[in-house]
Scaffold this active site. Sequence first.
Site, PDB file in Angstrom:
ATOM      1  CE1 TYR A 182      -3.981   1.937   0.463  1.00 56.27           C
ATOM      2  CE2 TYR A 182      -3.194   2.559   2.637  1.00 56.27           C
ATOM      3  CZ  TYR A 182      -4.096   2.696   1.602  1.00 56.27           C
ATOM      4  OH  TYR A 182      -5.117   3.605   1.724  1.00 56.27           O
ATOM      5  NE  ARG A 235      -6.563  12.111  -5.604  1.00 60.17           N
ATOM      6  CZ  ARG A 235      -6.578  11.122  -4.692  1.00 60.17           C
ATOM      7  NH1 ARG A 235      -5.652  10.171  -4.687  1.00 60.17           N
ATOM      8  NH2 ARG A 235      -7.531  11.079  -3.790  1.00 60.17           N
ATOM      9  CE  LYS A 253      -7.063   3.115  -1.053  1.00 61.17           C
ATOM     10  NZ  LYS A 253      -7.230   4.038   0.055  1.00 61.17           N
ATOM     11  CD  GLU A 324      -9.398   4.601  -2.852  1.00 55.88           C
ATOM     12  OE1 GLU A 324     -10.215   3.989  -2.152  1.00 55.88           O
ATOM     13  OE2 GLU A 324      -8.752   5.584  -2.451  1.00 55.88           O
ATOM     14  CG  ASP A 325      -6.748   7.129  -5.524  1.00 55.30           C
ATOM     15  OD1 ASP A 325      -7.314   7.540  -4.492  1.00 55.30           O
ATOM     16  OD2 ASP A 325      -5.590   6.672  -5.514  1.00 55.30           O
ATOM     17  CG  ASP A 347     -11.191   5.014   0.640  1.00 52.93           C
ATOM     18  OD1 ASP A 347     -11.607   5.034   1.810  1.00 52.93           O
ATOM     19  OD2 ASP A 347     -10.031   4.701   0.327  1.00 52.93           O
ATOM     20  CG  ASP A 348      -9.817   9.069  -2.674  1.00 57.61           C
ATOM     21  OD1 ASP A 348      -8.766   8.752  -2.113  1.00 57.61           O
ATOM     22  OD2 ASP A 348     -10.249   8.497  -3.691  1.00 57.61           O
ATOM     23  CG  ASN A 491      -1.040   8.959   1.181  1.00 53.37           C
ATOM     24  OD1 ASN A 491      -0.320   8.998   2.151  1.00 53.37           O
ATOM     25  ND2 ASN A 491      -2.354   8.767   1.272  1.00 53.37           N
TER      26      ASN A 491
HETATM   27  N1  LIG Z   1      -4.315  10.067   4.105  1.00 52.43           N
HETATM   28  C1  LIG Z   1      -5.365   9.657   3.443  1.00 52.43           C
HETATM   29  O1  LIG Z   1      -6.104   8.773   3.874  1.00 52.43           O
HETATM   30  C2  LIG Z   1      -5.698  10.282   2.123  1.00 52.43           C
HETATM   31  C3  LIG Z   1      -4.816  11.111   1.488  1.00 52.43           C
HETATM   32  N2  LIG Z   1      -5.146  11.658   0.282  1.00 52.43           N
HETATM   33  C4  LIG Z   1      -4.131  12.462  -0.370  1.00 52.43           C
HETATM   34  O2  LIG Z   1      -4.553  13.792  -0.444  1.00 52.43           O
HETATM   35  C5  LIG Z   1      -3.997  14.385  -1.593  1.00 52.43           C
HETATM   36  C6  LIG Z   1      -5.097  15.142  -2.314  1.00 52.43           C
HETATM   37  O3  LIG Z   1      -6.092  14.263  -2.752  1.00 52.43           O
HETATM   38  P1  LIG Z   1      -7.424  14.844  -3.432  1.00 52.43           P
HETATM   39  O4  LIG Z   1      -8.092  15.804  -2.533  1.00 52.43           O
HETATM   40  O5  LIG Z   1      -8.225  13.722  -3.929  1.00 52.43           O
HETATM   41  O6  LIG Z   1      -6.777  15.616  -4.676  1.00 52.43           O
HETATM   42  P2  LIG Z   1      -7.371  16.837  -5.443  1.00 52.43           P
HETATM   43  O7  LIG Z   1      -6.559  16.993  -6.655  1.00 52.43           O
HETATM   44  O8  LIG Z   1      -8.838  16.670  -5.563  1.00 52.43           O
HETATM   45  O9  LIG Z   1      -7.104  18.061  -4.458  1.00 52.43           O
HETATM   46  C7  LIG Z   1      -5.890  18.710  -4.278  1.00 52.43           C
HETATM   47  C8  LIG Z   1      -6.182  20.115  -3.814  1.00 52.43           C
HETATM   48  O10 LIG Z   1      -4.986  20.741  -3.441  1.00 52.43           O
HETATM   49  C9  LIG Z   1      -5.017  22.070  -3.917  1.00 52.43           C
HETATM   50  N3  LIG Z   1      -3.663  22.573  -4.054  1.00 52.43           N
HETATM   51  C10 LIG Z   1      -2.765  22.273  -5.003  1.00 52.43           C
HETATM   52  N4  LIG Z   1      -1.612  22.969  -4.796  1.00 52.43           N
HETATM   53  C11 LIG Z   1      -1.816  23.708  -3.695  1.00 52.43           C
HETATM   54  C12 LIG Z   1      -1.026  24.631  -2.967  1.00 52.43           C
HETATM   55  N5  LIG Z   1       0.203  24.922  -3.365  1.00 52.43           N
HETATM   56  N6  LIG Z   1      -1.556  25.213  -1.890  1.00 52.43           N
HETATM   57  C13 LIG Z   1      -2.795  24.909  -1.477  1.00 52.43           C
HETATM   58  N7  LIG Z   1      -3.598  24.043  -2.119  1.00 52.43           N
HETATM   59  C14 LIG Z   1      -3.110  23.451  -3.211  1.00 52.43           C
HETATM   60  C15 LIG Z   1      -5.764  21.978  -5.231  1.00 52.43           C
HETATM   61  O11 LIG Z   1      -6.310  23.205  -5.564  1.00 52.43           O
HETATM   62  C16 LIG Z   1      -6.847  20.994  -4.869  1.00 52.43           C
HETATM   63  O12 LIG Z   1      -7.913  21.673  -4.283  1.00 52.43           O
HETATM   64  C17 LIG Z   1      -3.354  13.274  -2.393  1.00 52.43           C
HETATM   65  O13 LIG Z   1      -1.966  13.306  -2.213  1.00 52.43           O
HETATM   66  C18 LIG Z   1      -3.896  12.023  -1.791  1.00 52.43           C
HETATM   67  O14 LIG Z   1      -2.967  10.977  -1.835  1.00 52.43           O
HETATM   68  C19 LIG Z   1      -6.354  11.455  -0.296  1.00 52.43           C
HETATM   69  C20 LIG Z   1      -7.262  10.636   0.285  1.00 52.43           C
HETATM   70  C21 LIG Z   1      -6.980   9.944   1.522  1.00 52.43           C
HETATM   71  C1  LIG Z   2      -5.079   6.939   0.903  1.00 51.10           C
HETATM   72  C2  LIG Z   2      -5.785   7.309  -0.291  1.00 51.10           C
HETATM   73  O1  LIG Z   2      -6.879   6.866  -0.536  1.00 51.10           O
HETATM   74  C3  LIG Z   2      -5.172   8.248  -1.194  1.00 51.10           C
HETATM   75  O2  LIG Z   2      -4.092   8.757  -0.931  1.00 51.10           O
HETATM   76  O3  LIG Z   2      -5.790   8.515  -2.227  1.00 51.10           O
HETATM   77 MG   LIG Z   3      -7.491   7.188  -2.493  1.00 47.49          MG
END
Ligand SMILES: NC(=O)C1=CN([C@@H]2O[C@H](COP(=O)(O)OP(=O)(O)OC[C@H]3O[C@@H](n4cnc5c(N)ncnc54)[C@H](O)[C@@H]3O)[C@@H](O)[C@H]2O)C=CC1
Ligand SMILES: CC(=O)C(=O)O
Ligand SMILES: [Mg+2]
Length: 645
Positions: A182, A235, A253, A324-325, A347-348, A491
């Site tokens: 993962y 994504r 997953k 997912e993603d 999930d996200d 991530n």
């Molecule tokens: N820890 C966890 O369980 C999870 C972590 N994630 C991580 O979160 C990250 C984002 O995922 P999503 O929201 O789906 O992506 P997304 O692409 O939908 O959102 C990213 C956001 O960040 C903003 N952004 C980009 N550059 C920026 C900056 N310099 N300053 C401020 N904001 C900025 C964008 O405008 C956008 O709103 C990914 O790296 C993903 O791996 C996502 C889901 C679960």
């Molecule tokens: C953990 C997860 O779902 C993500 O980074 O998109």
């Molecule tokens: Mg995800």
Amino acid sequence: MLSSSARVLATRYRGNASNSWKRNSQKAAVVTTSSSPTSSPVAATRFFATLPTEEDDAMDVKVSPWEVPEQVPDEGEWEGCRRNFMSPLQISVRGSDILTNPLYSKGTAFKNGERDRLRLRGLLPHRIMNIHKQIDRFLITLRDLDSNIRKNIMLEDLHDRNETLYHRVLVDHMEEMAPLIYTPTVGQACQEHSSRFRRPRGMYFSEEDRGHMAAMVYNWPQPDVHVIVVTDGSRILGLGDLGANGMGIPVGKLSLYCAAGGIAPHRVLPVVLDVGTDNKELLEDEFYLGAQKPRLRGPEYYHLVDEFMEAVRYRWPNVLVQFEDFDSSVAQRLLDKYRNEHLCFNDDIQGTGATTLAGLLGAIRAKGEEVTSLGDQRILIVGAGSAGIGIAQVLYGAMLEQGYTEQQAKDSFFICDQHGLIGEERVGKLTPETKPFARAEDDGMSIVDVAKKHKPTIVLGVTAVGGLFNEEFVRELAAGVERPIIFPLSNPTVKAECTAEQAFEWTDGKCIFASGSPFDPVEMVDGKTYYTSQCNNMYVFPGVGLGATLCGAKKVSDRMLYIAAKALAECVPEEDLARGQVFPHISKIRMVSHKIAVAVIEEAMRDGLATKISAEDAKDLNEFVARKMYYPEYVPIVEKRTITI
Ligand SMILES: NC(=O)C1=CN([C@@H]2O[C@H](COP(=O)(O)OP(=O)(O)OC[C@H]3O[C@@H](n4cnc5c(N)ncnc54)[C@H](O)[C@@H]3O)[C@@H](O)[C@H]2O)C=CC1
Ligand SMILES: CC(=O)C(=O)O
Ligand SMILES: [Mg+2]
């Protein structure tokens, strides 16, 4: 650059379990009765009637009666729902076809009786190994490898050969294996998916398949799929559009669904909707295995997703679909379209929201504040995509549950994207989900200035911009409040907004830290060790999926996710909180999933959404869920025979 005052501990801390957490002993209020018998998610049980041979009875695999613990068990006490009786698995294939089927193969663990009756004699080396010896041997070779991606490949090879052994390695060594199958390693595995493709796993649906999907789903060999994880690869983690190479994410997953959530491997299906890619490199890569054309968009895209959803529901009417993603340009819309008509969740958006809520409830407790003070926090969310807005929505809902007014709840949030603080000035350009969180003033303010002016107590990073939380920003946070809560959630590891070392160094060890990908604890020059947590939706989705499928939920409601978050928060022992650890140790993940599943079923029953819980099952849901959880153990295999009298 970091000074030398902090260093990462070489060996990851292994948390102690404790009995100190309080149990939510709320019992189900409503009992629904099943019209059809509940099908078991446990591989190789229930539908096989032949008794094992004496030799099978004498298998050297230790099987002890499982018990449903009243409280968090001590290390080693949790047996992961083992059984004292294993129904044999009845199969119709013979000989080498068994050895090449990863659901049936035990490799060198086949006993002599099985070797005879299944026509395996001579096809295996003489020596018989039990599963423990097999694991020992596997681990020696695995640990000898010099990179995580090689380890990921070795684990996937095992996955393709022997699912029982693969999942048992995960169950027994979750802390070591999760980062390999993962995040973070799965990110690299996806990037290299086409170049190192060996064997297909899961299903792919593309534009060429339009009109055929209802037939295509019958190509999947398993008749009773319970959980599908689907991505369109748009994504993948924070790595952007990886197209069909994103298959590693559903596969990873679902490995967690099996090992951590107790869903049997033959009941899961990873899916990629291969609708093209806008990734220039992949479009030009001669070895890329996906559709080499620009991404399908607009109505055609939604029609394709629609046909896929109809097709899987046609063959498996009760299947849970986890989105997912998906890029945030489509993620919310897909969720809104299907959330009430199909058993599904994103999930996200939802899983991450629930997980983060749990982590924050823990962090607030760790600071000695009331968990019901969520609406008194000042929460800076950096990143306004699926995860950022999903988290805001779940936290907002939790604040209302805690008795705050809508206005009080909204006032707690400061949400920034790459243009700075989101204010009402640009409300016309915002999505309907983002609008409610727009601030009346300070549109476009930088995160450093938000930290200076508003002194957030909590900062969440969901931007996929590695290193965004720089020294100036983190020091500003530490200047504003005594103990900032800092969660860089992006991530894989390279995308984390800051590292654990940086967060502890720049806050003089005062922050509470949780990240999306795991970080080792940090030892500072004062000799003190500062502990980290992993805030990842892996803590929530397996339990939600297990609960929702076991009770035949009509849908996944927002309240189920809220309840799941509360259940997860209750799994953190006081002594872990005292160290600043706000999630249960990863080795406890099966127990966490069990608890979440029970809570989800109770909620589904209260809300009239459970269709498959009999009055008998409802008497003891702890026992019911534990009994249904798949545990990777070799079961005796016998020939399937038609008996005519
Ligand atoms: N820890 C966890 O369980 C999870 C972590 N994630 C991580 O979160 C990250 C984002 O995922 P999503 O929201 O789906 O992506 P997304 O692409 O939908 O959102 C990213 C956001 O960040 C903003 N952004 C980009 N550059 C920026 C900056 N310099 N300053 C401020 N904001 C900025 C964008 O405008 C956008 O709103 C990914 O790296 C993903 O791996 C996502 C889901 C679960
Ligand atoms: C953990 C997860 O779902 C993500 O980074 O998109
Ligand atoms: Mg995800």
